[in-house]
Scaffold this active site. Structure first.
Site, mmCIF file in Angstrom:
data_model
loop_
_atom_site.group_PDB
_atom_site.id
_atom_site.type_symbol
_atom_site.label_atom_id
_atom_site.label_comp_id
_atom_site.label_asym_id
_atom_site.label_seq_id
_atom_site.Cartn_x
_atom_site.Cartn_y
_atom_site.Cartn_z
ATOM 1 N N TYR A 91 0.640 -1.378 -0.082
ATOM 2 C CA TYR A 91 0.380 -0.026 0.335
ATOM 3 C C TYR A 91 1.093 0.961 -0.218
ATOM 4 O O TYR A 91 1.757 1.318 0.807
ATOM 5 C CB TYR A 91 -1.489 0.071 1.440
ATOM 6 C CG TYR A 91 -2.079 -0.047 1.152
ATOM 7 C CD1 TYR A 91 -2.962 1.080 0.222
ATOM 8 C CD2 TYR A 91 -3.264 -1.045 1.197
ATOM 9 C CE1 TYR A 91 -4.415 1.072 -0.524
ATOM 10 C CE2 TYR A 91 -4.167 -1.315 1.204
ATOM 11 C CZ TYR A 91 -4.797 -0.315 -0.369
ATOM 12 O OH TYR A 91 -6.436 0.109 -0.446
ATOM 13 N N GLU A 128 -0.609 4.848 -0.581
ATOM 14 C CA GLU A 128 -1.482 5.729 -1.205
ATOM 15 C C GLU A 128 -0.487 7.446 -0.561
ATOM 16 O O GLU A 128 0.647 7.411 1.028
ATOM 17 C CB GLU A 128 -2.644 6.184 -0.093
ATOM 18 C CG GLU A 128 -3.606 5.292 -0.260
ATOM 19 C CD GLU A 128 -4.540 5.025 0.468
ATOM 20 O OE1 GLU A 128 -4.915 5.008 1.980
ATOM 21 O OE2 GLU A 128 -5.901 4.910 0.560
ATOM 22 N N ASP A 134 -4.864 14.327 -25.328
ATOM 23 C CA ASP A 134 -5.569 12.534 -25.062
ATOM 24 C C ASP A 134 -4.457 12.775 -26.285
ATOM 25 O O ASP A 134 -5.238 11.761 -26.943
ATOM 26 C CB ASP A 134 -7.259 12.539 -24.880
ATOM 27 C CG ASP A 134 -7.188 11.234 -24.634
ATOM 28 O OD1 ASP A 134 -5.433 10.111 -24.468
ATOM 29 O OD2 ASP A 134 -7.953 10.517 -24.279
ATOM 30 N N THR A 159 -2.733 6.634 -22.762
ATOM 31 C CA THR A 159 -2.133 5.405 -21.549
ATOM 32 C C THR A 159 -1.024 4.541 -21.976
ATOM 33 O O THR A 159 -0.281 4.996 -23.022
ATOM 34 C CB THR A 159 -3.283 4.122 -22.457
ATOM 35 O OG1 THR A 159 -2.868 4.625 -24.130
ATOM 36 C CG2 THR A 159 -4.674 4.699 -22.536
ATOM 37 N N LYS A 208 -1.372 0.960 -25.141
ATOM 38 C CA LYS A 208 -1.434 0.930 -26.547
ATOM 39 C C LYS A 208 -0.096 0.955 -27.614
ATOM 40 O O LYS A 208 1.075 0.373 -27.502
ATOM 41 C CB LYS A 208 -2.892 2.098 -26.632
ATOM 42 C CG LYS A 208 -3.678 2.202 -25.675
ATOM 43 C CD LYS A 208 -4.883 3.031 -26.388
ATOM 44 C CE LYS A 208 -5.543 2.857 -25.480
ATOM 45 N NZ LYS A 208 -7.025 3.420 -25.453
ATOM 46 N N ARG A 241 -0.572 -1.945 -19.246
ATOM 47 C CA ARG A 241 -2.274 -1.738 -19.184
ATOM 48 C C ARG A 241 -2.122 -0.606 -18.137
ATOM 49 O O ARG A 241 -2.117 -0.403 -16.610
ATOM 50 C CB ARG A 241 -3.411 -2.734 -18.985
ATOM 51 C CG ARG A 241 -4.429 -2.289 -18.844
ATOM 52 C CD ARG A 241 -5.661 -3.455 -18.868
ATOM 53 N NE ARG A 241 -5.227 -3.988 -20.645
ATOM 54 C CZ ARG A 241 -5.648 -3.592 -21.969
ATOM 55 N NH1 ARG A 241 -6.190 -2.570 -21.921
ATOM 56 N NH2 ARG A 241 -4.818 -3.979 -22.550
HETATM 57 C C1 LIG Z 1 -7.716 4.361 -25.372
HETATM 58 C C2 LIG Z 1 -8.286 5.486 -24.464
HETATM 59 C C3 LIG Z 1 -8.467 6.290 -23.475
HETATM 60 C C4 LIG Z 1 -8.925 5.313 -22.429
HETATM 61 O O1 LIG Z 1 -8.247 4.277 -21.927
HETATM 62 P P1 LIG Z 1 -7.995 3.831 -21.173
HETATM 63 O O2 LIG Z 1 -7.527 2.755 -20.306
HETATM 64 O O3 LIG Z 1 -9.041 2.267 -22.463
HETATM 65 O O4 LIG Z 1 -9.437 3.792 -19.576
HETATM 66 C C5 LIG Z 1 -8.727 7.607 -22.742
HETATM 67 N N1 LIG Z 1 -8.768 8.279 -24.076
HETATM 68 C C6 LIG Z 1 -8.651 7.995 -25.532
HETATM 69 C C7 LIG Z 1 -8.398 8.794 -26.757
HETATM 70 C C8 LIG Z 1 -8.710 6.650 -26.202
HETATM 71 O O5 LIG Z 1 -8.417 6.195 -26.696
#
Ligand SMILES: *Cc1c(COP(=O)(O)O)cnc(C)c1O
Length: 434
Positions: A60, A62, A213, A239, A242, A248
């Site tokens: 933990y 936090e 994003d 993320t 990807k 993840r």
């Molecule tokens: C995949 C994605 C997310 C969110 O990712 P998660 O890990 O699945 O919550 C946010 N914004 C965009 C544009 C994405 O393609």
């Protein structure tokens, strides 16, 4: 006597749970014998797998390094500092937060840090490629903040100006009309470079903050093949799983002036204890992404997407926006066969071992559950070493599967060809199954 590998670097210990071990083995088999074309997926290194499956899951922590609520965090602090330092170095950022459990949490934290409830946000339309967290009626984001959406320009018949790219005139008009507090760039289904500069100019013209994003292109940005929004946007979320090819999860980088607000928005604003095992795996991935091999990988991802796009176009599939500049290929199936839905295509491709997802295309006449499109991505297969020759073969296999979709024997024979193609590109040759 060999037993199936489980996909864990700690496979021998999993013999204690044969049920889970055999499910993991089945998934390794699926990942190794079918083509992974889901644009948001990748294959991490075994070092990333090992860190994810480590004793750090027990702790933990936090709070943040040097400011924890529990004892015993001396090593954990070093792990998280290492991840933060590597991330800052990777993107040349002033501040990094590596705790978001997912990209969605990273976005929620950014909104919390930059906005008051009820504030107006201008983001990309979901049916034109935006993400659920960009104001979907099904997402908490639309209940807390007031979303207005921009989209892509209309498709044209001109091959030199195919349209379906972000319409910056519309972004500017909507910004002037709605005076948003925040403008969001980024998408989940869009095959073009998203230049941060025009967004910055529009945001400045209406005194709005700017969130980029980078969930999808983060790896392409790290690899130097897409422009970096770091230093242009106020906050950049992404993320780690990807194109960046890590575990993840999510992460945030921003200027120092937002550091306190961003950190507070993640903890205690949104999350409890961070997943320090995943944070260690993020640190591994950030170091991998800083190597010259990763720049070569990123360039290959895009080259492979161009090759895949050309081969599916040769099968008669229309490419949304006329092509690709990233890892994605967005297919409009209506030109191939007006009767064929994205849903049916996804299902038959799955039976053939070609794993991808149906997707809406801009102004799709069908519902998001049925759709007229498919989204393909090359990040995962590029990791296995596949190149343009394999992409050409995959495009042809995809076309054959869709044409012969009513013939189960034909689909089974394509499945066998896919299996043979995959055998030459094992994603985890190091995970011995002995
Ligand atoms: C995949 C994605 C997310 C969110 O990712 P998660 O890990 O699945 O919550 C946010 N914004 C965009 C544009 C994405 O393609």
């Amino acid at each position: 006597m060999s037993s199936p590998m489980s996909g864990s670097p700690f496979d021998p210990w999993l013999t204690a749970d044969p049920e889970v071990r055999s499910l993991l083995a089945a998934e390794v088999d699926r990942q190794s014998t079918t083509l992974q074309l889901i644009a948001s997926e990748n294959f991490t290194s075994t070092a990333v797998l090992a860190a994810t499956g480590s004793v750090l899951t027990n702790k933990y922590a936090e709070g943040y390094p040097g400011r924890r609520y529990y004892g015993g965090n001396q090593v954990i602090d070093e792990v998280e500092d290492l991840a933060r330092d590597r991330l800052k170095a990777l993107f040349g950022a002033e501040h990094a937060n590596v705790q978001p459990h997912a990209g969605s949490n990273a976005n929620l934290a950014a909104y919390q840090a930059l906005l008051q409830p009820g504030d107006t946000v201008l983001a990309m339309r979901l049916d034109h490629g935006g993400h659920l967290t960009h104001g979907s009626p099904a997402s908490i984001t639309s209940k807390v903040w007031n979303f207005v959406s921009y989209g892509v320009s209309a498709a044209t018949d001109d091959p030199d100006k195919p349209g379906e790219i972000i319409d910056f005139d519309q972004v500017a008009d909507l910004a002037r009309t709605h005076r948003p507090k925040l403008i969001v760039a980024g998408s989940t289904a869009y095959s073009r470079i998203i230049d941060p500069l025009p967004f910055r100019e529009i945001a400045d013209s209406v005194d709005a903050k700017f969130l980029y994003d980078a969930a999808h292109p983060a790896g392409l940005i790290a690899g130097g093949v897409h422009p970096s929004p770091v230093g242009v946007a106020d906050v950049v979320t992404f993320t780690t799983h990807k194109t960046l090819r890590g575990p993840r999860g999510g992460a945030i980088v921003c200027a120092s002036e937002y550091a306190k607000a961003i950190d507070g928005a993640i903890f205690p604003g949104l999350q409890g204890g961070p997943l320090e095992n995943v944070i260690a795996a993020k640190a591994v991935a950030f170091a991998e992404a800083a190597r010259p091999e990763f720049a070569a990988y990123s360039a290959q991802v895009v080259a492979n997407a161009k090759a895949l796009a050309a081969s599916v176009a040769a099968e008669g599939v229309r490419l949304v926006s006329g092509g690709t500049e990233n890892h994605q290929v967005l297919c409009d199936l209506r030109s191939f066969d007006a009767e064929l839905t994205g849903k049916e295509a996804q299902e038959v491709l799955d039976r053939a071992g070609i794993t991808c997802n149906r997707n809406t295309i801009p102004d799709d006449p069908r519902s998001p559950f049925i759709t007229s499109g498919l989204r393909l991505g090359t990040a995962a297969l590029t990791t296995t070493g596949m190149g343009p020759a394999e992409m050409a073969r995959i495009g042809a296999l995809l076309g054959r599967t869709l044409r012969e979709r009513a013939d189960e024997a034909a689909v089974a024979s394509i499945r066998a060809e896919v299996r043979e193609l995959c055998a030459g590109f094992p994603p985890y040759p190091d995970l011995a199954g002995a």
